[in-house]
Design an enzyme around this catalytic site. Structure first.
Site, PDB file in Angstrom:
ATOM      1  N   CYS A 296       0.803  -1.233   0.000  1.00 40.31           N
ATOM      2  CA  CYS A 296       0.000   0.000   0.000  1.00 40.31           C
ATOM      3  C   CYS A 296       0.825   1.267   0.000  1.00 40.31           C
ATOM      4  O   CYS A 296       0.270   2.355   0.030  1.00 40.31           O
ATOM      5  CB  CYS A 296      -0.887   0.048   1.228  1.00 40.31           C
ATOM      6  N   VAL A 297       2.140   1.160   0.096  1.00 42.02           N
ATOM      7  CA  VAL A 297       2.948   2.380   0.105  1.00 42.02           C
ATOM      8  C   VAL A 297       3.977   2.309  -1.010  1.00 42.02           C
ATOM      9  O   VAL A 297       4.099   1.294  -1.682  1.00 42.02           O
ATOM     10  CB  VAL A 297       3.627   2.598   1.475  1.00 42.02           C
TER      11      VAL A 297
END
Lengths: 426, 131
Positions: free
Chosen positions: A242-243
């Site tokens: 997610c990053v």
């Protein structure tokens, strides 16, 4: 393995009374999709929105991007291990909704990045400004822990993508592409004079917000293995990363891997595309040693002449990249690496956190530290609350006039290390 | 395997303090890296990678590492430095210096998020080490 991908070109998305695909238009009744999301009691509410190329819309923070597909012939179903059972996928026939994407967005942690601008200079850097995007923003129940939040939104995305894919069942595709790899013996007999080429995909596997799953298995637990590249086209590999928006591989990119596309395009002409090998990028150094040893061994056992090696992320995985490259080259297998660069804002710093003379054939996806000014756009889907906190941003990011000063890092897939972006160098 | 955790993350200390040897550094991420570099130059061996795969070193204030104590050999007073550990920690410090450090984070919710992610990544290394 032989997989047919039937492409259904989606030319517009509209909210409507009835969900259907008609005349190339995807009609969505959000009320049909809500129960699919809310069947997970950890999710309290969800809202859907549509973002089209050229619109003054910014989507952020983006979690994942997924292409809706449906399996109409052959074993298994989409997203095995999540939506479908764990049958081996990658053969038969699959229909794909082309020209569109399901984007999952919303805050999971307070420093989550991922910007998709549908217009302006930022749009030039993300391939997802060119897709019609159905955006899904989930709100979870109070007090949910970060791990549970990530998992709930990740899985909801796959369920909704599968539901949308089902709308394609029975529709005649606009175009059909056939992908077929041979068995080992068959390939040698069929293409005796062509070099045997493999593809090694490194998957980000380190913990919360840094994970990838294969048939539902957390890939940090695997030792490297062989798959047919067509398996990923059916959703066998999905993203929990997610990053680091610029160089993570959203699920959409696993489904539409450009390295696999290009290798298939040359299969039987200039090369014999033998298989895909998947490996991981773990935190523990002995895991890195073991996995790179295994990957090199598989390349040797398969008698490959050359491989393409792609990574995901920056820093820690640079060590896996170099370990893999060194060991595979040492087995006499020519290796080309695909990566991106963190070369500083001026582009003058060392690009990777690790290096070796064996890595002498490199394709870059661009410099993630390059600074870009993004204009204020009329509409935000998601929230700008965290924009100053994300990778590639600073406390000066959100400027008084509403523009954003950021590094390319924040833009989804801008320096993608499977070559899904637009940047490179010669 | 005998190892210790070097960290500036209070959540890691809380989680592993009773079951594992934890050296807590009340300082910044770079202080963890330089302390690790000093220990490595005195013979300790890195067991986990000093960088993350996605969260950048100028973004998070926390870092937790697994290290193994060096063993003396021959007639030397210090164990020999492990070349691979020296190389990795050196690259990590250089990488940290390359990124522009942002303003200090004070928002407790954001700090908690960074602590949880750091703990998760460290836990994946501990699970490998404890197998």
């Amino acid at each position: 393995m032989r997989l047919e991908i039937g492409k259904i070109n989606i030319t517009d998305i509209r909210f409507a009374e009835k969900s259907k695909i008609e005349g190339g238009v995807l009609y969505v009744n959000a009320e049909d999709l809500k129960p699919v999301v809310l069947e997970d009691e950890k999710i309290r509410d969800v809202c859907f929105d549509i973002a089209k190329p050229g619109e003054s819309v910014r989507i952020t923070p983006v979690k994942d991007v997924i292409e809706p597909r449906v399996k109409v012939e052959g074993k298994g179903g989409e997203f095995p291990g999540w939506v479908s059972k764990v049958d081996t996928v990658g053969s038969g026939k699959t229909l794909a909704l082309k020209g569109m994407a399901l984007v999952t967005a919303g805050k999971i942690v307070g420093f989550q990045d991922g910007v998709i601008d549908m217009t302006g200079p930022g749009a030039d850097y993300t391939p997802f400004s060119k897709t019609l995007n159905l955006v899904m923003v989930c709100e979870t129940v109070e007090g949910l822990k970060q791990h549970d939040y990530e998992a709930a939104v990740r899985k909801a995305g796959f369920r909704v993508a599968a539901k949308l894919g089902e709308l394609a069942r029975g529709i005649e595709p606009d175009e059909t592409v056939v992908y077929e790899t041979c068995g080992i013996k068959e390939g040698i007999e069929k293409y005796p004079d062509l070099p045997r080429v493999g593809y090694v995909a490194m998957l980000q596997t380190q913990g919360l917000l840094h994970d990838t799953y294969v048939y539902g298995v957390d890939a940090k637990q695997i030792i490297p293995t062989i798959i047919s590249p067509t398996e990923a086209m059916d959703g066998a590999i999905v993203s929990g990363n997610c990053v680091s928006a610029c160089d993570k591989n959203p699920t959409y990119v696993h489904q539409n891997n450009p390295v696999v596309e290009d290798l298939f395009a040359q299969h039987g002409k200039t090369i014999n595309f033998v298989c895909e090998i998947i490996t991981n990028e773990n935190v523990y150094l002995a895991d890195k040693e073991r996995s790179s040893n295994m990957t090199a061994k598989l390349c040797r056992m398969l008698d490959l002449d050359g491989i393409i090696l792609t990574q995901e992320g920056f820093g820690n995985p640079d060590t896996d990249l170099i370990m893999n490259c060194k060991k595979i080259e040492a087995e006499g297998v020519k290796t080309v690496i695909v990566t991106d660069e963190y070369a500083g804002r001026d582009g003058k710093s060392q690009s990777l956190a690790d290096a070796d003379p064996a890595a002498d054939a490199v394709v870059t996806g661009g410099n993630a530290n390059e600074v870009i000014i993004l204009p204020k756009l009329d509409k935000v889907i998601g929230t700008l609350d965290y924009i100053n906190k994300i990778a590639g941003a600073s406390d000066k990011t959100l400027r008084e006039d509403g523009t954003l000063e950021v590094e390319l890092q924040v833009i989804t897939a801008s320096t993608n290390e499977m070559g899904f972006g637009t940047l490179s160098a010669r | 395997m005998s190892y210790f955790i070097l960290t500036n993350n209070p959540l890691v200390k809380e989680e592993f303090g009773k079951s594992h040897e934890v050296e807590f550094i009340d300082g910044r991420l770079i202080d963890v890296l330089t302390e690790a570099r000093d220990k490595i130059s005195c013979g300790d061996i890195l067991l986990s990678h000093p960088l993350y795969g996605s969260v950048k070193p100028n973004e998070t204030p926390y870092r937790s590492l697994l290290l193994q104590r060096g063993k003396k050999s021959g007639g030397s007073d210090f164990p020999p430095a492990d070349p691979e550990s020296v190389r990795l920690i050196g690259n990590a410090v250089s990488t940290f210096e390359k990124f522009i450090v942002k303003k200090e984070i004070t928002n407790p919710l954001l700090l908690e998020d960074f602590q949880v992610v750091d703990l998760s990544l460290l836990r994946s290394a501990v699970e490998s080490a404890d197998r």
